[in-house]
Design a protein around this motif. Structure first.
Motif, PDB file in Angstrom:
ATOM      1  N   LEU A   8      48.752  64.042  58.500  1.00  0.00           N
ATOM      2  CA  LEU A   8      49.841  64.647  59.271  1.00  0.00           C
ATOM      3  C   LEU A   8      49.525  64.644  60.766  1.00  0.00           C
ATOM      4  O   LEU A   8      50.389  64.357  61.601  1.00  0.00           O
ATOM      5  CB  LEU A   8      50.085  66.085  58.796  1.00  0.00           C
ATOM      6  N   VAL A   9      48.279  64.921  61.129  1.00  0.00           N
ATOM      7  CA  VAL A   9      47.879  64.913  62.540  1.00  0.00           C
ATOM      8  C   VAL A   9      47.907  63.489  63.091  1.00  0.00           C
ATOM      9  O   VAL A   9      48.357  63.252  64.226  1.00  0.00           O
ATOM     10  CB  VAL A   9      46.476  65.533  62.699  1.00  0.00           C
ATOM     11  N   LEU A  10      47.441  62.517  62.302  1.00  0.00           N
ATOM     12  CA  LEU A  10      47.463  61.120  62.753  1.00  0.00           C
ATOM     13  C   LEU A  10      48.894  60.641  62.966  1.00  0.00           C
ATOM     14  O   LEU A  10      49.167  59.889  63.910  1.00  0.00           O
ATOM     15  CB  LEU A  10      46.756  60.226  61.732  1.00  0.00           C
ATOM     16  N   HIS A  11      49.797  61.074  62.121  1.00  0.00           N
ATOM     17  CA  HIS A  11      51.209  60.704  62.284  1.00  0.00           C
ATOM     18  C   HIS A  11      51.754  61.255  63.601  1.00  0.00           C
ATOM     19  O   HIS A  11      52.422  60.543  64.361  1.00  0.00           O
ATOM     20  CB  HIS A  11      52.027  61.243  61.108  1.00  0.00           C
ATOM     21  N   GLY A  12      51.458  62.521  63.891  1.00  0.00           N
ATOM     22  CA  GLY A  12      51.893  63.105  65.158  1.00  0.00           C
ATOM     23  C   GLY A  12      51.265  62.417  66.351  1.00  0.00           C
ATOM     24  O   GLY A  12      51.919  62.220  67.388  1.00  0.00           O
ATOM     25  N   THR A  13      50.002  62.010  66.223  1.00  0.00           N
ATOM     26  CA  THR A  13      49.306  61.310  67.309  1.00  0.00           C
ATOM     27  C   THR A  13      49.970  59.971  67.608  1.00  0.00           C
ATOM     28  O   THR A  13      50.108  59.575  68.774  1.00  0.00           O
ATOM     29  CB  THR A  13      47.831  61.092  66.931  1.00  0.00           C
ATOM     30  N   ALA A  14      50.394  59.264  66.568  1.00  0.00           N
ATOM     31  CA  ALA A  14      51.086  57.984  66.769  1.00  0.00           C
ATOM     32  C   ALA A  14      52.357  58.177  67.586  1.00  0.00           C
ATOM     33  O   ALA A  14      52.665  57.378  68.486  1.00  0.00           O
ATOM     34  CB  ALA A  14      51.415  57.363  65.410  1.00  0.00           C
ATOM     35  N   GLY A  15      53.092  59.239  67.301  1.00  0.00           N
ATOM     36  CA  GLY A  15      54.302  59.517  68.068  1.00  0.00           C
ATOM     37  C   GLY A  15      54.011  59.827  69.517  1.00  0.00           C
ATOM     38  O   GLY A  15      54.750  59.410  70.422  1.00  0.00           O
ATOM     39  N   ALA A  16      52.926  60.559  69.770  1.00  0.00           N
ATOM     40  CA  ALA A  16      52.566  60.905  71.147  1.00  0.00           C
ATOM     41  C   ALA A  16      52.184  59.663  71.948  1.00  0.00           C
ATOM     42  O   ALA A  16      52.495  59.566  73.138  1.00  0.00           O
ATOM     43  CB  ALA A  16      51.407  61.904  71.136  1.00  0.00           C
ATOM     44  N   ILE A  17      51.513  58.712  71.324  1.00  0.00           N
ATOM     45  CA  ILE A  17      51.125  57.473  72.015  1.00  0.00           C
ATOM     46  C   ILE A  17      52.347  56.614  72.298  1.00  0.00           C
ATOM     47  O   ILE A  17      52.446  55.974  73.353  1.00  0.00           O
ATOM     48  CB  ILE A  17      50.099  56.697  71.163  1.00  0.00           C
ATOM     49  N   TRP A  18      53.290  56.604  71.387  1.00  0.00           N
ATOM     50  CA  TRP A  18      54.484  55.766  71.506  1.00  0.00           C
ATOM     51  C   TRP A  18      55.379  56.198  72.666  1.00  0.00           C
ATOM     52  O   TRP A  18      55.914  55.357  73.398  1.00  0.00           O
ATOM     53  CB  TRP A  18      55.257  55.845  70.185  1.00  0.00           C
ATOM     54  N   GLY A  19      55.528  57.502  72.893  1.00  0.00           N
ATOM     55  CA  GLY A  19      56.523  58.010  73.831  1.00  0.00           C
ATOM     56  C   GLY A  19      56.478  57.448  75.242  1.00  0.00           C
ATOM     57  O   GLY A  19      57.436  56.784  75.688  1.00  0.00           O
ATOM     58  N   PRO A  20      55.408  57.659  76.014  1.00  0.00           N
ATOM     59  CA  PRO A  20      55.383  57.155  77.392  1.00  0.00           C
ATOM     60  C   PRO A  20      55.463  55.631  77.474  1.00  0.00           C
ATOM     61  O   PRO A  20      56.105  55.081  78.374  1.00  0.00           O
ATOM     62  CB  PRO A  20      54.035  57.664  77.925  1.00  0.00           C
ATOM     63  N   ALA A  21      54.814  54.943  76.534  1.00  0.00           N
ATOM     64  CA  ALA A  21      54.818  53.472  76.563  1.00  0.00           C
ATOM     65  C   ALA A  21      56.230  52.929  76.379  1.00  0.00           C
ATOM     66  O   ALA A  21      56.635  51.967  77.052  1.00  0.00           O
ATOM     67  CB  ALA A  21      53.890  52.926  75.482  1.00  0.00           C
ATOM     68  N   GLU A  22      56.993  53.527  75.478  1.00  0.00           N
ATOM     69  CA  GLU A  22      58.352  53.018  75.259  1.00  0.00           C
ATOM     70  C   GLU A  22      59.249  53.282  76.466  1.00  0.00           C
ATOM     71  O   GLU A  22      60.117  52.482  76.787  1.00  0.00           O
ATOM     72  CB  GLU A  22      58.959  53.614  73.991  1.00  0.00           C
ATOM     73  N   GLN A  23      59.032  54.395  77.168  1.00  0.00           N
ATOM     74  CA  GLN A  23      59.837  54.668  78.351  1.00  0.00           C
ATOM     75  C   GLN A  23      59.533  53.679  79.472  1.00  0.00           C
ATOM     76  O   GLN A  23      60.434  53.264  80.201  1.00  0.00           O
ATOM     77  CB  GLN A  23      59.606  56.105  78.819  1.00  0.00           C
ATOM     78  N   LEU A  24      58.276  53.294  79.623  1.00  0.00           N
ATOM     79  CA  LEU A  24      57.944  52.279  80.623  1.00  0.00           C
ATOM     80  C   LEU A  24      58.520  50.923  80.228  1.00  0.00           C
ATOM     81  O   LEU A  24      58.917  50.139  81.096  1.00  0.00           O
ATOM     82  CB  LEU A  24      56.434  52.178  80.806  1.00  0.00           C
ATOM     83  N   MET A  25      58.568  50.637  78.949  1.00  0.00           N
ATOM     84  CA  MET A  25      59.181  49.381  78.505  1.00  0.00           C
ATOM     85  C   MET A  25      60.673  49.374  78.822  1.00  0.00           C
ATOM     86  O   MET A  25      61.218  48.349  79.263  1.00  0.00           O
ATOM     87  CB  MET A  25      58.950  49.192  77.010  1.00  0.00           C
TER      88      MET A  25
END
Length: 435
Positions: A120-137
């Motif tokens: 569950l923590v790893l799943h949340g961590t994946a979402g946190a990594i995705w957020g800023p990168a997708e906005q820059l894309m």
């Protein structure tokens, strides 16, 4: 007083959807968000059937949002320094790994509580990594005039994923069972992975071209938590960004999660009776539909521009509609109020995020977006605590109504703060125009 962001030109309706660079991302982003929520449906059901633990249910919510609170600014630093394609691939790969590991544990009947907590923590961590990168894309895919459209449509397609995730998850759960269903879910992340292999955009190309540099990563030096805190000092004079962060954080800690988790209580109050499942499902669907329909409506009309005034009004509408939902005893009015609330929520989200995107300094955009994400998403971890404390004191429904009123009033408080800060710094050189 209203501060409107200076955006050159008038973008076409559905500009980001017409853009051949951003269009594939919008669809794959929605698909990945659907996979995210499909996993929730399957795993939450299995965890409850296996352990019947109310404590674990609470941890499911906290573990999803706490990584955003702790890691968003750091993830923004990574997005500034490294190829955002690789970061998105890493996040999607982590999502896929987690789903696959759930499947192995289901298949071998070896699931333990500690293993569930780690996943569950790893799943949340994946979402946190995705957020800023997708906005820059998104910032890379489109020019400045089309950026609000890209942010709004990305939020809309992700809302579609949120809307259909429970449907797909339920279908996989019933049709294939949890083990086969979770393995199928792994495949839903593949389109995003393939797109990131094929696109030439890195999240830095547009800024690099403007600066006359290459389109690669900005710097090879290591990322530290101390370094990420510098963004707090650099943006504190930008009252528009601070106001957007206040609004998003206030939304997160008041009714960001409160409506979804308290919906069974409202369904019971509205006389669910023997049709409880239908009543409950329709209430959840109404808000999701409001978000999706609202996103497309805002894009089609082009009436709402990224500004402080529109952010405040949208947030106030979200709060007021939620308050109306909490007060009404009519099922029909409750559905209508939730549709309006969904519209207000997606408008508030897309406007605040667009303003932060447009106002953020080029060299600190990733960390600025990470800071926004820390408040907009991370504080949802605390929203469950505030709802639990006040709900235990006065009841869940009065608590939701109170939070809705606080949000509506707080949005105007952020407007007052930004207006006051703007008057206090008459010598500043703003990058925006008043309207």
């Amino acid at each position: 007083m209203s501060e409107a962001i200076s955006v050159p030109g008038v973008p076409r309706r559905f500009a980001a959807l017409r853009n051949r660079n951003s269009r594939p991302y919008l669809f794959t982003s929605g698909l990945s968000m659907m996979a995210d929520n499909t996993e929730h449906v399957i795993t939450y059901w299995v965890l409850w059937q296996t352990f019947h633990s109310a404590t674990l249910v609470g941890f499911e919510v906290i573990s999803h949002w706490l990584p955003f609170l702790l890691l968003s600014v750091w993830a923004g630093s990574l997005a500034e320094r490294f190829d955002c394609r690789k970061l998105i691939q890493a996040s999607q790969g982590l999502f896929m790994l987690v789903s696959a590991l759930w499947g192995v544990l289901f298949l071998t009947h070896s699931l333990h509580v500690w293993e569930a907590c780690v996943l569950l923590v790893l799943h949340g961590t994946a979402g946190a990594i995705w957020g800023p990168a997708e906005q820059l894309m998104l910032h890379d895919f489109v020019d400045r005039s089309e950026l609000p459209s890209a942010v709004r449509l990305n939020a809309t397609f992700q809302s579609l994923g949120l809307l259909f995730g429970p449907v797909v998850g339920s279908a996989l759960l019933v049709g294939l069972g949890p083990t086969a269903g979770i393995f199928v879910n792994v495949l839903l992340y593949l389109p995003m992975q393939i797109l990131m292999m094929r696109t030439s955009f890195t999240g830095h190309r547009r800024d690099a071209e403007l600066a006359g540099a290459s389109g690669g990563a900005r710097s090879g030096r290591s990322v530290t938590f101390k370094d990420t805190m510098r963004v707090l000092r650099s943006i504190r004079s930008n009252h528009l960004i601070i106001a957007m962060i206040i609004i998003s954080g206030l939304t997160a800690i008041t009714i960001g999660n409160a409506l979804q988790v308290s919906m069974p209580v409202f369904a019971d109050r509205l006389g669910a009776g023997s049709s409880g499942d239908l009543t409950y499902g329709m209430l959840l669907f109404a808000m999701g539909f409001g978000g999706v329909a609202g996103g497309f409506l805002l894009e089609a009309t082009g009436l709402v521009r990224p500004s402080l005034r529109s952010a405040v009004i949208a947030t106030a509408v979200f709060g007021a509609a939620t308050l109306a939902f909490a007060l009404t005893g009519s099922y029909a009015l409750a559905l209508l109020a939730l549709v309006v609330a969904g519209l207000g929520e997606i408008a508030s989200l897309s406007i605040t995020q667009s303003v932060v995107q447009l106002e953020a300094p080029a060299g600190e955009r990733g960390r600025t977006l990470g800071l926004y994400g820390m408040f907009a998403s991370g504080l949802r971890a605390g929203g469950g605590v505030t709802l639990g404390v006040l709900g235990a004191a006065v009841g869940v429904i009065p608590a939701v109504g109170t939070f809705a009123a606080v949000l509506a009033v707080g949005a105007f408080g952020a407007w007052w703060y930004a207006a006051r800060a703007g008057r206090a710094t008459p010598g500043a050189q703003p990058t925006r125009s008043a309207s």
